[in-house]
Write an enzyme that holds these catalytic residues in place. Structure first.
Site, short mmCIF file in Angstrom:
data_model
loop_
_atom_site.label_atom_id
_atom_site.label_comp_id
_atom_site.label_asym_id
_atom_site.label_seq_id
_atom_site.Cartn_x
_atom_site.Cartn_y
_atom_site.Cartn_z
N GLU A 10 -3.22 -29.05 27.85
CA GLU A 10 -4.37 -29.95 27.62
C GLU A 10 -4.05 -31.03 26.60
O GLU A 10 -4.82 -31.97 26.43
CB GLU A 10 -5.57 -29.13 27.13
CG GLU A 10 -6.21 -28.28 28.22
CD GLU A 10 -7.46 -27.58 27.72
OE1 GLU A 10 -8.48 -28.24 27.53
OE2 GLU A 10 -7.39 -26.35 27.50
N THR A 52 1.44 -4.46 4.28
CA THR A 52 1.31 -4.78 5.71
C THR A 52 0.68 -6.14 5.96
O THR A 52 0.79 -6.66 7.06
CB THR A 52 0.48 -3.69 6.43
OG1 THR A 52 -0.78 -3.59 5.79
CG2 THR A 52 1.19 -2.37 6.41
N ASP A 53 0.02 -6.73 4.94
CA ASP A 53 -0.69 -7.99 5.17
C ASP A 53 0.22 -9.09 5.70
O ASP A 53 -0.15 -9.84 6.61
CB ASP A 53 -1.35 -8.49 3.88
CG ASP A 53 -2.58 -7.69 3.50
OD1 ASP A 53 -2.96 -6.78 4.26
OD2 ASP A 53 -3.17 -7.97 2.43
N LYS A 105 -0.04 -7.65 12.80
CA LYS A 105 -1.14 -6.80 12.32
C LYS A 105 -2.42 -7.19 13.05
O LYS A 105 -2.78 -8.37 13.08
CB LYS A 105 -1.30 -7.00 10.81
CG LYS A 105 -2.22 -6.00 10.15
CD LYS A 105 -2.27 -6.15 8.63
CE LYS A 105 -3.07 -5.01 8.01
NZ LYS A 105 -3.18 -5.12 6.55
N TYR A 160 -7.96 0.62 -4.06
CA TYR A 160 -6.69 1.05 -4.64
C TYR A 160 -5.92 -0.18 -5.09
O TYR A 160 -6.30 -1.31 -4.80
CB TYR A 160 -5.86 1.82 -3.60
CG TYR A 160 -5.45 0.98 -2.43
CD1 TYR A 160 -6.30 0.77 -1.36
CD2 TYR A 160 -4.20 0.34 -2.41
CE1 TYR A 160 -5.95 -0.03 -0.30
CE2 TYR A 160 -3.84 -0.47 -1.35
CZ TYR A 160 -4.72 -0.65 -0.31
OH TYR A 160 -4.37 -1.46 0.73
N THR A 214 0.82 -1.21 0.00
CA THR A 214 0.00 0.00 0.00
C THR A 214 0.85 1.26 0.00
O THR A 214 0.45 2.28 -0.55
CB THR A 214 -0.91 0.00 1.25
OG1 THR A 214 -1.74 -1.14 1.15
CG2 THR A 214 -1.78 1.23 1.32
N1 GLU Z 1 -2.84 -6.07 0.59
C1 GLU Z 1 -1.93 -4.99 0.69
C2 GLU Z 1 -0.52 -5.48 1.01
O1 GLU Z 1 -0.27 -6.17 1.96
C3 GLU Z 1 -2.49 -4.03 1.61
C4 GLU Z 1 -1.89 -3.90 2.94
C5 GLU Z 1 -0.93 -2.74 3.07
O2 GLU Z 1 0.09 -2.64 2.43
O3 GLU Z 1 -1.27 -1.94 3.91
O4 GLU Z 1 0.35 -5.17 0.24
#
Ligand code: GLU
Length: 354
Positions: free
Chosen positions: A311, A117-118, A190, A51, A38
């Site tokens: 457990e 971020t994924d 995340k 986007y 992103t």
């Molecule tokens: N799906 C995107 C990625 O991981 C969006 C997450 C991001 O970069 O914030 O590249």
């Protein structure tokens, strides 16, 4: 007299120029390796939620934050340009090898990796274990695309370069820098699909605070990483297959059986609660472990430790308990462990140490 004045002016100009040159030369040399996400994303229309990740190049990212020049001599290289949901072994290996190559030279003092971020938490932990250098490596991204109102990418990038350029960052492993916070790549996870403050330090505190390029550092994490890590991928062409099985009410054994049949060498259980699952999945995992698949119990819960023999009788079934690691991080450590051993006792030891 006139000649004397012009000579004096010349000397002053030369001294000033040398000073500027020296200041520039003294600045840390930071390489930005871009992989997409992103932070490099563009909206079709400003103001829209939709986007496309990985639209802008590394040169665009650097040009968008001219103040980076105050912090460091910055250069960039494009490793990939993908949404991090598409991150894969080939890009991981390319990235890790390139980082080790660059950090081995005096030409680079620190690295910033721009990333979606994924799956950032997985890449950061992978690099934390396979980078063989004390020099800082910082993984950074953004939650809002570059064209968004209040885009968070430029400040995140600025803070990431400031961390990579900071001598105090050396020897602390790989970082994630997001939203004014410095996380260990081991702990960053995340926790929100879209919020800017999505990253949290799983089971641990943050490593520091990043205030507009000025950092405050907290005590470093104890686990082994980077130069103390025994995991190396510089000669690797592939990585062992390790998959994650999610648990839920009435979960059948089919997923485990299908993964074993497909050649999984390790399976991480994203168990309910303290790493538990149904009798059916447990039976399938027990069989898999008997057949040499490394089975690691983690939890879908997101916080808390999964310890041995609470457990589930891990000793009897030959399982590994993931301790602090969530399923995605446990998968990273399991696949690197499998490059050394299939012995669950040794793998368990890695989970205590890394
Ligand atoms: N799906 C995107 C990625 O991981 C969006 C997450 C991001 O970069 O914030 O590249």
């Amino acid at each position: 007299m006139k000649r004397f004045i012009s000579l004096t002016v010349l000397v002053i100009v030369a001294v000033l120029a040398a000073g500027v040159f020296e200041a520039r030369a003294a600045k840390p040399k930071i390489m930005i390796l871009a992989t997409g996400g992103t932070i490099a994303g563009a909206q079709a229309k400003p103001g829209e939620a939709g986007y496309t990740s990985g639209t802008f190049s590394v040169a665009n990212l650097i040009a968008a934050v001219p103040l980076l020049e105050d912090l460091a001599q910055v250069s960039g290289e494009q490793i990939a340009n993908i949404g991090s949901q598409d991150m894969n072994n080939a890009v991981w290996l390319k990235l890790a090898k390139r980082i080790n190559q660059l950090l081995a030279t005096p030409e680079v003092d620190g690295i910033v990796v721009t990333h979606g971020t994924d799956t950032m938490e997985e890449t950061a932990y992978f690099l934390h274990l396979v980078v063989n250098s004390n020099k800082p490596v910082v993984v950074v991204g953004s939650m809002r695309p570059a064209t968004a109102m209040s885009a968070d990418g430029p400040l995140n990038l600025y803070n990431a370069v400031a961390v990579a350029a900071d001598p105090e960052a050396r020897g602390r492993g790989v970082f994630v820098v997001m939203d004014d916070k410095i996380f260990s790549g081991r702990a960053a996870t995340k926790t929100d699909t879209t919020a800017v403050e999505t990253f949290q330090p799983m089971n641990r505190g943050v490593q520091g605070a990043a205030y507009f390029g000025k950092n405050r550092w907290f005590p470093p994490p104890g686990q082994k990483h980077t130069t103390k890590s025994e995991f190396r991928v510089d000669k690797a062409e592939t990585l062992p297959r390790v998959d994650i099985v999610y648990s839920y009410v009435n979960a059948p054994r089919d997923m485990v059986d299908a993964l074993v049949a497909a050649g999984a060498k390790g399976i991480v259980l994203a168990g309910v609660g303290d790493g538990n699952t149904t009798d059916a999945v447990l039976a399938a995992l027990t069989e898999a472990a008997k057949n040499g698949v490394v089975v690691v119990r983690s939890s879908r819960v997101g916080h808390g430790l999964v310890r041995r023999n609470i457990e589930v009788d891990d000793d009897k079934l030959g399982f590994v308990a993931a301790e602090e690691l969530n399923p995605s991080k446990a998968r990273v450590l399991t696949l690197l462990s499998l490059m050394h051993t299939k012995d669950p006792k040794v793998v368990q030891q890695y989970f205590y140490e890394y």
